[in-house]
Design an enzyme around this catalytic site. Structure first.
Site, PDB file in Angstrom:
ATOM      1  N   GLY A  12       0.824  -1.196   0.000  1.00  0.00           N
ATOM      2  CA  GLY A  12       0.000   0.000   0.000  1.00  0.00           C
ATOM      3  C   GLY A  12       0.861   1.249   0.000  1.00  0.00           C
ATOM      4  O   GLY A  12       2.062   1.199   0.278  1.00  0.00           O
ATOM      5  N   CYS A  13       0.241   2.374  -0.286  1.00  0.00           N
ATOM      6  CA  CYS A  13       0.981   3.637  -0.382  1.00  0.00           C
ATOM      7  C   CYS A  13       1.517   4.084   0.978  1.00  0.00           C
ATOM      8  O   CYS A  13       2.707   4.363   1.126  1.00  0.00           O
ATOM      9  CB  CYS A  13       0.114   4.714  -1.016  1.00  0.00           C
ATOM     10  SG  CYS A  13      -1.596   4.773  -0.422  1.00  0.00           S
ATOM     11  N   TYR A  14       0.659   4.149   1.979  1.00  0.00           N
ATOM     12  CA  TYR A  14       1.136   4.530   3.309  1.00  0.00           C
ATOM     13  C   TYR A  14       2.218   3.568   3.815  1.00  0.00           C
ATOM     14  O   TYR A  14       3.278   4.009   4.294  1.00  0.00           O
ATOM     15  CB  TYR A  14      -0.025   4.578   4.310  1.00  0.00           C
ATOM     16  CG  TYR A  14      -0.935   5.765   4.191  1.00  0.00           C
ATOM     17  CD1 TYR A  14      -0.462   7.073   4.325  1.00  0.00           C
ATOM     18  CD2 TYR A  14      -2.303   5.588   3.977  1.00  0.00           C
ATOM     19  CE1 TYR A  14      -1.310   8.165   4.234  1.00  0.00           C
ATOM     20  CE2 TYR A  14      -3.169   6.690   3.885  1.00  0.00           C
ATOM     21  CZ  TYR A  14      -2.669   7.968   4.010  1.00  0.00           C
ATOM     22  OH  TYR A  14      -3.516   9.054   3.922  1.00  0.00           O
ATOM     23  N   THR A  24       4.341   1.830   2.203  1.00  0.00           N
ATOM     24  CA  THR A  24       5.595   2.048   1.468  1.00  0.00           C
ATOM     25  C   THR A  24       6.357   3.230   2.051  1.00  0.00           C
ATOM     26  O   THR A  24       7.556   3.139   2.348  1.00  0.00           O
ATOM     27  CB  THR A  24       5.310   2.304  -0.023  1.00  0.00           C
ATOM     28  OG1 THR A  24       4.743   1.116  -0.605  1.00  0.00           O
ATOM     29  CG2 THR A  24       6.595   2.658  -0.774  1.00  0.00           C
ATOM     30  N   SER A  25       5.664   4.339   2.242  1.00  0.00           N
ATOM     31  CA  SER A  25       6.328   5.546   2.744  1.00  0.00           C
ATOM     32  C   SER A  25       6.828   5.377   4.170  1.00  0.00           C
ATOM     33  O   SER A  25       7.780   6.033   4.584  1.00  0.00           O
ATOM     34  CB  SER A  25       5.370   6.750   2.668  1.00  0.00           C
ATOM     35  OG  SER A  25       4.297   6.594   3.581  1.00  0.00           O
TER      36      SER A  25
END
Length: 403
Positions: free
Chosen positions: A206-208, A210-211
């Site tokens: 997911g995007c969150y 990953t960051s």
């Protein structure tokens, strides 16, 4: 959530090689380094296929995009427009079946692509690999029915959690492909490159997560930060809420404000904690609050951590610098430089930095990505490049858009 009409979460001939960070050769683009190593004596199937393709310079891998009418699907199409080894031969979108991609996304009208079809009408004999950009909960059954010969990168959350009981708890329905889950590889590229290289099914992060995991996993593995008291304040552009017509996403609802959501119960929490717990070999529980920002794309995670005894923020900085110094897409900025989302827009880069907190023993880490690229479709392409035995930065050297 990921929806085929919603988007992400609520680039000649070549010699195929596996690109790792050990044996490097410098790229002429940005003087960054590409990782390379010679394939083993018994290369995985993807490398053998790549070698066969290389004998015929006109051959390209045939790619399917399932859920092409969402934000992540359209971003895959954009990124593949100049990819020298991938060609889209199949696109699905049930509600847009029979339509060309240009009718849904006019910015892609110049692309010579097949019309979209319903998933049930898709001919998977015409593809070598697929990107699955379908909604959570529907992907399992579809991927379970795909030919075993296909390489799959799934951009939904359906195969990210190893524990199927945890999946049911957080997503509200039983897992429909538990046997397939056992073979899925979690695709955080810079962390699991070797496993991704030999995978048939990759669960794209997911995007969150990953960051958040890119800065924290190296620090936890090295024991430089404590597993307790990790606080994450994360913010995403509106595209992270999907493409569907929702009242909460109307311009007047989103503009000129910041919107917290999923407080203490966001679905990315178990994914984040799974990765961090693996890194530390102990249970990690985080405080995580996401926010929707009035911008189209971009994501920032501001992370507050407690350092291990005797550890300084300089130690954290130096370790991240060493860990990522050979990586193409993860960039540790110079000391005191603040990462900004506008500096990664449209690109596959993640910018990081570490700052001392005014509270002794604590540090602040800032991480920024484009939620639709490194947080979704760009990382998915990075993973499929690896799976098919070609340089993982192929098709991804787009520079950020600014202003």
């Amino acid at each position: 959530m990921l929806n085929e009409d919603d988007g992400s979460e609520t680039q000649s001939s070549y010699s195929p090689r596996v690109f790792l960070k050990d044996d490097r050769k410098c790229s002429t683009v940005r003087n960054l380094c590409i990782r390379a190593s010679v394939a083993s004596s018994a290369p995985p199937q993807s490398l053998q296929v790549a070698e066969n393709k290389a004998h015929n310079k006109s051959d390209k891998f045939r790619i399917g995009v399932l859920g092409a009418s969402g934000y992540t699907g359209s971003e895959i199409v954009r990124l593949l427009a100049n990819h020298p080894h991938f060609k889209i031969t199949l696109m699905t979108a049930d509600r847009k079946a029979g339509q060309p991609i240009g009718s849904v996304f006019p910015h892609l009208v110049t692309q010579d692509l097949p019309d979209m079809v319903a998933v049930k009408d898709a001919d998977f004999s015409s593809v070598d690999a697929v990107f699955c950009c379908l909604p959570h909960g529907t992907t399992q059954e579809i991927i379970k029915g795909l030919p075993i010969s296909l390489k799959v990168v799934d951009l939904s959350a359906d195969f990210r959690l190893r524990d199927i009981g945890e999946y049911e708890e957080w997503y509200g329905q039983p897992h429909q492909a538990p046997e397939l889950q056992k073979n899925a590889v979690y695709g955080l590229t810079e962390i699991s490159r070797k496993e991704i290289q030999g995978a048939r099914l990759v669960a794209n992060p997911g995007c969150y997560p990953t960051s958040i995991q890119l800065p924290l996993i190296p620090l936890l593995k090295a024991g430089l930060i404590e597993v307790k008291n990790i606080i994450i304040d994360a913010k995403s552009g509106v595209s992270g809420a999907g493409r569907g017509a929702k009242e909460a996403n109307l311009y007047t609802e989103v503009a000129e404000g910041v919107h917290s959501y999923g407080i203490a119960r966001h679905r990315h929490v178990p994914e984040i904690e799974q990765g961090l717990s693996d890194a530390s070999n102990s249970k990690v529980t985080v405080s995580f609050t996401p926010h929707l920002m009035p911008m189209s794309r971009g994501m920032q995670s501001t992370i507050y951590v407690e350092m291990a005894p005797g550890v300084s923020t300089m130690d954290l900085y130096q370790h991240l610098k060493s860990f990522y110094e050979d990586e193409e897409f993860v960039i540790l900025l110079k000391k005191n430089e603040v990462p900004h989302t506008r500096h990664v827009r449209g690109s596959n880069y993640c910018l990081l930095n570490v700052f001392p907190d005014r509270i002794p023993g604590r540090a602040i880490i800032v991480s920024v990505i484009d939620n639709l690229v490194k947080g979704a479709s760009g990382q998915a392409l990075q993973n499929l490049n690896l799976m098919m035995g070609i340089p993982e930065n192929t098709g991804l050297l787009y520079q950020p858009l600014f202003p």
